[in-house]
Design a protein around this motif. Structure first.
Motif, mmCIF file in Angstrom:
data_model
loop_
_atom_site.group_PDB
_atom_site.id
_atom_site.type_symbol
_atom_site.label_atom_id
_atom_site.label_comp_id
_atom_site.label_asym_id
_atom_site.label_seq_id
_atom_site.Cartn_x
_atom_site.Cartn_y
_atom_site.Cartn_z
ATOM 1 N N GLY A 193 -3.257 11.100 8.702
ATOM 2 C CA GLY A 193 -4.113 11.012 9.883
ATOM 3 C C GLY A 193 -5.401 10.244 9.609
ATOM 4 N N ALA A 194 -5.966 10.440 8.415
ATOM 5 C CA ALA A 194 -7.178 9.707 8.055
ATOM 6 C C ALA A 194 -6.898 8.212 7.950
ATOM 7 N N GLU A 195 -5.712 7.861 7.419
ATOM 8 C CA GLU A 195 -5.358 6.447 7.326
ATOM 9 C C GLU A 195 -5.179 5.841 8.718
ATOM 10 N N ARG A 196 -4.574 6.594 9.631
ATOM 11 C CA ARG A 196 -4.434 6.103 11.001
ATOM 12 C C ARG A 196 -5.795 5.921 11.653
ATOM 13 N N ASP A 197 -6.693 6.867 11.419
ATOM 14 C CA ASP A 197 -8.042 6.730 11.974
ATOM 15 C C ASP A 197 -8.752 5.501 11.403
ATOM 16 N N ARG A 198 -8.548 5.263 10.094
ATOM 17 C CA ARG A 198 -9.163 4.079 9.489
ATOM 18 C C ARG A 198 -8.627 2.808 10.124
ATOM 19 N N PHE A 199 -7.309 2.760 10.346
ATOM 20 C CA PHE A 199 -6.706 1.588 10.975
ATOM 21 C C PHE A 199 -7.236 1.401 12.391
ATOM 22 N N ALA A 200 -7.320 2.507 13.143
ATOM 23 C CA ALA A 200 -7.827 2.418 14.519
ATOM 24 C C ALA A 200 -9.276 1.936 14.537
ATOM 25 N N ALA A 201 -10.075 2.454 13.586
ATOM 26 C CA ALA A 201 -11.473 2.025 13.535
ATOM 27 C C ALA A 201 -11.581 0.550 13.173
ATOM 28 N N GLU A 202 -10.742 0.099 12.223
ATOM 29 C CA GLU A 202 -10.775 -1.307 11.830
ATOM 30 C C GLU A 202 -10.358 -2.202 12.988
ATOM 31 N N LEU A 203 -9.307 -1.802 13.715
ATOM 32 C CA LEU A 203 -8.865 -2.601 14.860
ATOM 33 C C LEU A 203 -9.936 -2.654 15.942
ATOM 34 N N ALA A 261 -9.696 -6.094 -1.324
ATOM 35 C CA ALA A 261 -9.876 -6.078 -2.772
ATOM 36 C C ALA A 261 -8.828 -5.153 -3.391
ATOM 37 N N LEU A 262 -8.107 -5.646 -4.387
ATOM 38 C CA LEU A 262 -7.047 -4.856 -5.002
ATOM 39 C C LEU A 262 -7.597 -3.592 -5.649
ATOM 40 N N ALA A 263 -8.717 -3.723 -6.337
ATOM 41 C CA ALA A 263 -9.314 -2.542 -6.971
ATOM 42 C C ALA A 263 -9.666 -1.486 -5.937
ATOM 43 N N THR A 264 -10.163 -1.925 -4.773
ATOM 44 C CA THR A 264 -10.479 -0.976 -3.703
ATOM 45 C C THR A 264 -9.228 -0.306 -3.174
ATOM 46 N N GLU A 265 -8.141 -1.088 -3.001
ATOM 47 C CA GLU A 265 -6.897 -0.518 -2.495
ATOM 48 C C GLU A 265 -6.309 0.485 -3.484
ATOM 49 N N ILE A 266 -6.400 0.196 -4.778
ATOM 50 C CA ILE A 266 -5.891 1.135 -5.784
ATOM 51 C C ILE A 266 -6.721 2.413 -5.771
ATOM 52 N N ALA A 267 -8.038 2.266 -5.693
ATOM 53 C CA ALA A 267 -8.900 3.451 -5.639
ATOM 54 C C ALA A 267 -8.607 4.279 -4.393
ATOM 55 N N ASN A 268 -8.375 3.610 -3.248
ATOM 56 C CA ASN A 268 -8.034 4.328 -2.027
ATOM 57 C C ASN A 268 -6.702 5.060 -2.179
ATOM 58 N N ALA A 269 -5.718 4.398 -2.819
ATOM 59 C CA ALA A 269 -4.412 5.030 -3.021
ATOM 60 C C ALA A 269 -4.541 6.271 -3.889
ATOM 61 N N VAL A 270 -5.320 6.173 -4.962
ATOM 62 C CA VAL A 270 -5.531 7.334 -5.830
ATOM 63 C C VAL A 270 -6.178 8.469 -5.047
#
Length: 383
Positions: A193-203, A261-270
């Motif tokens: 749900g947080a990821e969906r909210d992030r996507f909605a906010a980005e859009l 940024a790949l480092a940011t995406e990895i940190a987000n995944a973790v």
């Protein structure tokens, strides 16, 4: 270089993933130990009658083995082996026969009332039925069987109470584990749900301004159409350009093409996986060329989404290695294989594999009984 989730929440939730795994093992081991202890107590108190002793020992052995297997299934593979519940019916009958034989042969009420309780608790652990009514029905059966065997109704009532208490005490361990699993699922749902909210906010952030300008210029062009057609045409051409830009931005957001940024995406995944109860860490993080970061970040995002939606993983590892001669290799591994349908949908790993192949690399995944691995390789074009 190890990567941990940023923020105090991640620091709190990282030990929780290890604690949940420890709780799973503790639950499984303790329930199997209960089966062994009950079997030992009963076999140490065999009745003097040879026939009764043989019946009791065979029934208790069958019950202990079947119950231990059912408990392990309930803890480690609860969704796969629902059919094992009906298989426990013969073990339940054998345990009731052992109870009757033990008491008819002169044995004490305790521990012989525990075999049917053990079989009932094992059945209720793997079969989705109301546990309280089933326990009461089982207590009634034990009461009637005990009273009929010993001709003592008070002994039957005592046996029923002891049966219910044993079932409740055993299922309490399963209840604790089920609460931990429910908390993990809730955390995973919250992460999605947080990821969906992030996507909605980005859009919204991307499209809000463009759409507002399009509306204003369209209204202006409509007012100028009668008085100043040339300016109206110019305004509409600007609207067209804005609409094309907005459409491109929308596609980029939907496909994940915006620079990340790949480092940011990895940190987000973790962080997301850790919050969902999956112990995740990243090792040997190396710098990747900027032009390759976007594709690798998409692989990390897709693998993370698949773990959250289609896997029961408890551990995950993200590894990035880079060599100037061979290129960049990204590996994402989790300890629970995805369902076959989770990797074949359009827009998933198959789609990413085509895009990476176009960029001169490769994306492969391997499903094993105990893990699922995604590997992305991109060639070093600067060598």
């Amino acid at each position: 270089m190890p990567v941990t989730a940023a923020g105090s929440d991640a620091i709190v939730t990282a030990p929780r993933a290890a604690g949940r795994l420890a709780l799973r093992h503790l639950t499984g081991v303790s329930l199997v130990a209960v089966c062994a202890i009950v079997a030992g107590l009963c076999l140490a108190d065999l009745p003097e009658s040879p026939l009764a002793a043989w019946t009791a020992s065979v029934g208790m052995s069958l019950t202990a083995v079947a119950a231990a297997g059912a408990f392990l299934v309930a803890v480690y593979r609860p969704a796969r082996y629902r059919w094992i519940g009906p298989v426990l019916a013969p073990a339940g009958a054998a345990s009731l026969a052992a109870c009757i034989a033990g008491q008819a042969g002169g044995g004490d009420l305790w521990p012989w009332v525990t075999p049917p309780a053990l079989a009932a608790a094992a059945a209720l652990a793997v079969v989705p039925v109301p546990r309280v009514p089933a326990t009461l029905v089982g207590a009634g059966v034990v009461a009637v069987a005990t009273a009929a065997t010993t001709a003592d109704w008070w002994r039957g009532i005592t046996g029923a109470v002891a049966f219910a208490c044993c079932v409740a005490a055993t299922l309490a361990q399963m209840w604790i584990w089920e609460m931990a699993e429910r908390a993990r699922r809730d955390a995973a749902a919250a992460a999605v749900g947080a990821e969906r909210d992030r996507f909605a906010a980005e859009l919204h952030d991307i499209q809000g301004h463009s759409l507002q300008v399009i509306v204003l210029k369209s209204e202006l062009a409509a007012r100028l159409a009668a008085t100043d057609p040339d300016r109206a045409v110019a305004e509409m051409r600007e609207v067209e350009a804005l609409a094309r830009d907005a459409l491109r931005d929308s596609r980029d957001v939907a496909r994940g093409l915006r620079p990340v940024a790949l480092a940011t995406e990895i940190a987000n995944a973790v962080g997301v996986l850790t919050a969902a109860g999956i112990a995740c860490h990243a090792d040997q993080i190396a710098a990747a060329p900027v032009r390759q970061e976007r594709l690798l970040a998409l692989v990390v995002r897709e693998a993370t989404t698949n773990m959250l939606r289609h896997s029961t993983a408890t551990r995950a590892t993200i590894t990035l290695t880079a060599d100037r001669g061979t290129g960049v290799t990204l590996t994402v591994v989790n300890d629970a294989p995805l369902q076959p349908s989770a990797t074949g949908d359009r827009g998933g790993l198959d789609n990413l594999a085509g895009r990476i192949a176009t960029a001169g690399g490769s994306l492969t995944w391997r499903r094993e009984p105990d893990h699922f691995q995604v590997t992305a390789r991109l060639q070093d074009t600067t060598a």
